[in-house]
Design a protein around this motif. Structure first.
Motif, mmCIF file in Angstrom:
data_model
loop_
_atom_site.group_PDB
_atom_site.id
_atom_site.type_symbol
_atom_site.label_atom_id
_atom_site.label_comp_id
_atom_site.label_asym_id
_atom_site.label_seq_id
_atom_site.Cartn_x
_atom_site.Cartn_y
_atom_site.Cartn_z
ATOM 1 N N ALA A 269 0.902 -1.347 0.036
ATOM 2 C CA ALA A 269 0.000 -0.223 -0.093
ATOM 3 C C ALA A 269 0.779 1.242 -0.044
ATOM 4 C CB ALA A 269 -1.012 0.141 1.442
ATOM 5 N N GLU A 270 0.396 2.160 -0.692
ATOM 6 C CA GLU A 270 1.147 3.436 -0.601
ATOM 7 C C GLU A 270 0.093 4.614 -0.359
ATOM 8 O OE1 GLU A 270 4.186 4.223 -1.783
ATOM 9 O OE2 GLU A 270 4.702 1.922 -2.268
ATOM 10 N N LEU A 271 0.265 5.179 1.091
ATOM 11 C CA LEU A 271 -0.548 6.124 1.375
ATOM 12 C C LEU A 271 0.124 7.698 1.100
ATOM 13 C CD1 LEU A 271 -0.378 3.594 3.660
ATOM 14 C CD2 LEU A 271 -1.694 4.941 5.115
ATOM 15 N N SER A 272 -0.949 8.559 0.685
ATOM 16 C CA SER A 272 -0.513 9.866 0.530
ATOM 17 C C SER A 272 -1.545 10.812 1.767
ATOM 18 C CB SER A 272 -1.040 10.413 -0.803
ATOM 19 O OG SER A 272 -2.048 10.250 -1.087
ATOM 20 N N MET A 273 -0.923 11.952 2.155
ATOM 21 C CA MET A 273 -1.620 12.564 2.959
ATOM 22 C C MET A 273 -1.519 14.097 2.627
ATOM 23 S SD MET A 273 -0.901 13.111 7.194
ATOM 24 C CE MET A 273 0.420 14.267 6.675
ATOM 25 N N GLY A 285 2.418 14.688 2.426
ATOM 26 C CA GLY A 285 3.086 13.483 3.095
ATOM 27 C C GLY A 285 2.888 12.369 2.157
ATOM 28 N N HIS A 286 3.819 11.173 2.369
ATOM 29 C CA HIS A 286 3.503 9.867 1.859
ATOM 30 C C HIS A 286 4.264 8.966 2.844
ATOM 31 C CE1 HIS A 286 4.983 6.497 -1.017
ATOM 32 N NE2 HIS A 286 3.786 7.064 -1.340
ATOM 33 N N SER A 287 3.584 7.845 2.589
ATOM 34 C CA SER A 287 4.069 6.412 3.578
ATOM 35 C C SER A 287 3.792 5.337 2.723
ATOM 36 C CB SER A 287 3.426 6.633 4.898
ATOM 37 O OG SER A 287 3.831 5.575 5.753
ATOM 38 N N SER A 288 4.892 4.727 2.469
ATOM 39 C CA SER A 288 4.649 3.453 1.607
ATOM 40 C C SER A 288 5.159 2.297 2.644
ATOM 41 C CB SER A 288 6.065 3.483 0.571
ATOM 42 O OG SER A 288 6.098 1.991 0.045
ATOM 43 N N ILE A 345 -6.250 11.652 4.250
ATOM 44 C CA ILE A 345 -5.303 10.492 4.025
ATOM 45 C C ILE A 345 -5.838 9.530 3.063
ATOM 46 C CG2 ILE A 345 -4.279 8.552 5.319
ATOM 47 C CD1 ILE A 345 -4.361 9.781 7.865
ATOM 48 N N THR A 346 -5.065 9.341 2.055
ATOM 49 C CA THR A 346 -5.607 8.525 0.971
ATOM 50 C C THR A 346 -4.719 7.422 0.775
ATOM 51 O OG1 THR A 346 -6.615 10.516 -0.022
ATOM 52 C CG2 THR A 346 -6.401 8.877 -1.344
ATOM 53 N N GLU A 347 -5.334 6.126 0.299
ATOM 54 C CA GLU A 347 -4.834 4.960 -0.356
ATOM 55 C C GLU A 347 -5.703 4.227 -1.511
ATOM 56 O OE1 GLU A 347 -3.108 1.474 -1.354
ATOM 57 O OE2 GLU A 347 -4.896 1.579 -0.285
ATOM 58 N N SER A 348 -5.340 3.957 -2.362
ATOM 59 C CA SER A 348 -5.960 3.809 -3.763
ATOM 60 C C SER A 348 -6.872 2.438 -3.388
ATOM 61 C CB SER A 348 -5.097 3.495 -4.974
ATOM 62 O OG SER A 348 -4.352 2.187 -4.635
ATOM 63 N N THR A 349 -6.762 1.453 -2.685
ATOM 64 C CA THR A 349 -7.560 0.517 -2.354
ATOM 65 C C THR A 349 -8.458 0.453 -1.243
ATOM 66 O OG1 THR A 349 -6.064 -0.759 -0.872
ATOM 67 C CG2 THR A 349 -5.725 -1.187 -3.227
ATOM 68 N N LEU A 350 -8.177 1.644 -0.194
ATOM 69 C CA LEU A 350 -8.996 1.858 0.836
ATOM 70 C C LEU A 350 -9.862 3.278 0.938
ATOM 71 C CD1 LEU A 350 -6.284 0.563 3.605
ATOM 72 C CD2 LEU A 350 -8.332 -0.711 2.616
ATOM 73 N N GLY A 351 -9.724 3.925 0.034
ATOM 74 C CA GLY A 351 -10.349 5.226 0.077
ATOM 75 C C GLY A 351 -9.549 6.394 0.572
ATOM 76 N N GLN A 352 -10.352 7.422 1.170
ATOM 77 C CA GLN A 352 -9.939 8.584 1.712
ATOM 78 C C GLN A 352 -10.355 8.785 3.103
ATOM 79 O OE1 GLN A 352 -10.554 12.866 0.812
ATOM 80 N NE2 GLN A 352 -8.570 12.357 -0.263
ATOM 81 N N LEU A 353 -9.613 9.209 4.273
ATOM 82 C CA LEU A 353 -10.053 9.280 5.639
ATOM 83 C C LEU A 353 -9.791 10.988 5.570
ATOM 84 C CD1 LEU A 353 -10.898 8.630 8.454
ATOM 85 C CD2 LEU A 353 -8.473 8.490 9.055
ATOM 86 N N GLU A 354 -10.914 11.691 6.003
ATOM 87 C CA GLU A 354 -10.778 12.940 6.187
ATOM 88 C C GLU A 354 -11.206 13.665 7.732
ATOM 89 O OE1 GLU A 354 -12.970 16.878 4.282
ATOM 90 O OE2 GLU A 354 -12.282 15.437 2.896
ATOM 91 N N ASN A 355 -10.634 14.473 8.259
ATOM 92 C CA ASN A 355 -10.878 15.183 9.609
ATOM 93 C C ASN A 355 -10.321 16.530 9.879
ATOM 94 O OD1 ASN A 355 -10.388 11.837 10.066
ATOM 95 N ND2 ASN A 355 -11.930 12.464 11.403
ATOM 96 N N THR A 356 -11.107 17.296 10.672
ATOM 97 C CA THR A 356 -10.662 18.422 11.173
ATOM 98 C C THR A 356 -10.041 18.418 12.396
ATOM 99 O OG1 THR A 356 -12.414 19.384 10.016
ATOM 100 C CG2 THR A 356 -11.410 20.667 11.698
ATOM 101 N N VAL A 357 -8.800 19.243 12.580
ATOM 102 C CA VAL A 357 -8.154 19.001 13.904
ATOM 103 C C VAL A 357 -8.519 20.331 14.972
ATOM 104 C CG1 VAL A 357 -5.919 19.371 14.803
ATOM 105 C CG2 VAL A 357 -6.131 18.084 12.798
#
Length: 383
Positions: A269-273, A285-288, A345-357
C-alpha cells in the motif's frame, strides 16, 4: 472517498454509522448505497469479524437501505450533533492498539524528539548530528538481526542509542493501547490534540482488523495523532500523549479480505496525506508500506497469542514513515498543527479518511461506551 476502478469492483466495505433515534448500526456498502445489516446475528462489528468468513457473511446479510453515500458524507461533519446521521469509526467492542517505530525514517525522528526533550527549537541541530552518524545504516535493516546489533553497537559508542531504536531495530515490537473501545472517531469528525501540546503532527497509517483467533480479516485507514513534545519529554508520557479525547481517527470503512484483497495488498500500500490550514499552509506527505521494518503479520503475532488474548479482537495501527520537518511557524521548528487544519489520508484500495483538527477539549466528549452500547442493543432486541 472510496475506490471505484474496475480492479476493486468486488470490494467488500463494511462500517458503522449512527442512525438518528436508533443508535449505532453495522452497515455494508452496495455501490453508493448504505445498507444497515444489523441483526441479532450481527449486532456489532465484533460479531461480524468473528464469523468464519466475514466478507462472505457481510455480502450475504440482508439489510435495509439507509441513504446514499453522498448523503452520509454530507451529514458526517466535525459539528454533527450527538444524534445526527454520521460515520462512526469501524471498531466497536475491539481494543484499539498501535505499533510504533516501525519505519526507519520515522524512527530517526523519534530519536530526535527524545534528544531534544520535546523542544522543537533544538530539533534541527540534533537532526543534522543524528543523520551524520546514522546515515543510511538503517535502510533495509531487519529488526533483531546480526546487522541490527552491529548498528546498535555503533550508536551506543556515539551515545545516540535510544529506547526508540531498541523497539525499532531490536527483536521486540512496540505495541501500545491507543484508546479505549469506541473512543476513535470516524470520517469527517474532529480529531483532537491535548491542549498541553505545542509540537504535534498527523500520522497516516494502515489499520488492521484482527479477530479473537488472531486472524487478520481486513484493513482500513487511520490517523494516529502524535504529540511530539509530550512523548519527546519522556516515553513514560506515552499514555498521556496517545490516549485523549478524539485522539485518533479510523475509517472511512473497513475493507474485508476476500479473493480480491488480502494482506499482500496491504504490504504494498502507498499512502498519501494532505494537510490544509486556514492560514493557507499546505503540506503533502507519503508513507509506503513497502518500507516498513517489521512485516504486519509479525507485529500481529507479537500482539496476540498464548501470551495475550483479545476475546473481542482488536484493531492495530501499523505505524508510519511520515515525520514532517517542513517549517510552518518558525525556521527550524518544523511542522505543528493549527486548529481547524483539515487532514486527508488516501490509499487507492481503501479510499480517503478526512478529519478536522481541534483541541481535545473542543471536540465532542466521548460518552457512548460499552455499557451504553449494551443497553442500546438490548432495547432494540438485538441481544
Amino acid at each position: 472517498m472510496l475506490p471505484h476502478s474496475n480492479p476493486f469492483s468486488q470490494a467488500c466495505f463494511v462500517g458503522r454509522v449512527w442512525r438518528p433515534g436508533i443508535g449505532p448500526a453495522l452497515i455494508r456498502l452496495d455501490g453508493d448505497t448504505v445498507i444497515d445489516i444489523t441483526s441479532r446475528d450481527l449486532p456489532t462489528m465484533q460479531a461480524l469479524l468473528e464469523t468464519a468468513d466475514p466478507a462472505a457473511t457481510a455480502k450475504a446479510a440482508t439489510g435495509v437501505p439507509i441513504c446514499d453515500l453522498s448523503e452520509l458524507l454530507q451529514a458526517s461533519t466535525a459539528d454533527a450533533g450527538s444524534d445526527a446521521l454520521r460515520i462512526l469509526a469501524p471498531p466497536d467492542l475491539q481494543a484499539v492498539k498501535a505499533s510504533g517505530v516501525t519505519f526507519a525514517e520515522s524512527m530517526v525522528e523519534r530519536v530526535i524528539e527524545e534528544q531534544a526533550a520535546g523542544d522543537p527549537d533544538r530539533a534541527e541541530a540534533i537532526r543534522q548530528r543524528v543523520k551524520r552518524v546514522i546515515g543510511d545504516s538503517l535502510a533495509g535493516i531487519v529488526p533483531g538481526s546480526e546487522q541490527a546489533m552491529k548498528v546498535k553497537s555503533v550508536l551506543q559508542e556515539e551515545e545516540l542509542w535510544s529506547q526508540y531504536l531498541e523497539v525499532g531495530i531490536g527483536p521486540d515490537a512496540e505495541v501500545f493501547t491507543k484508546c479505549q473501545p469506541m473512543a476513535a472517531v470516524g470520517w469527517g469528525a474532529a480529531v483532537g490534540l491535548h491542549p498541553m501540546s505545542n509540537w504535534n503532527n498527523p500520522e497516516p497509517e494502515i489499520v488492521l482488523a484482527i479477530n479473537s483467533r488472531g486472524e487478520i480479516v481486513g484493513a482500513t485507514l487511520g490517523n494516529d495523532v502524535n504529540l511530539r513534545d509530550v512523548e519527546g519529554r519522556s516515553a513514560l508520557l506515552l499514555g498521556k500523549a496517545k490516549d485523549n479525547n478524539a485522539s485518533c481517527a479510523i475509517g472511512p470503512f473497513l475493507r474485508l479480505f476476500n479473493d480480491g484483497f488480502s494482506l499482500d495488498d496491504v504490504r504494498k500500500a502507498e499512502l498519501s496525506m494532505e494537510v490544509t490550514g486556514q492560514d493557507g499552509f499546505q503540506m503533502d506527505g507519503h508513507s509506503s508500506m513497502t518500507k516498513i521494518s517489521r512485516d504486519p503479520a509479525s507485529i500481529v503475532e507479537q500482539t496476540i497469542g498464548r501470551h495475550h488474548q483479545y476475546p473481542d479482537g482488536f484493531f492495530l495501527f501499523l505505524g508510519t514513515m511520515f515525520a514532517p520537518v517542513k517549517d510552518r511557524d518558525a525556521q527550524g521548528q518544523g511542522f505543528t498543527h493549527h486548529a481547524e487544519d483539515v487532514v486527508k489520508i488516501t490509499e487507492s484500495t481503501l479510499g480517503q479518511l478526512e478529519n478536522t483538527v481541534r483541541l481535545s477539549t473542543d471536540c465532542p466528549e466521548w460518552t457512548f461506551g460499552t455499557a451504553a452500547l449494551m443497553r442500546n442493543l438490548s432495547q432494540r432486541g438485538l441481544l
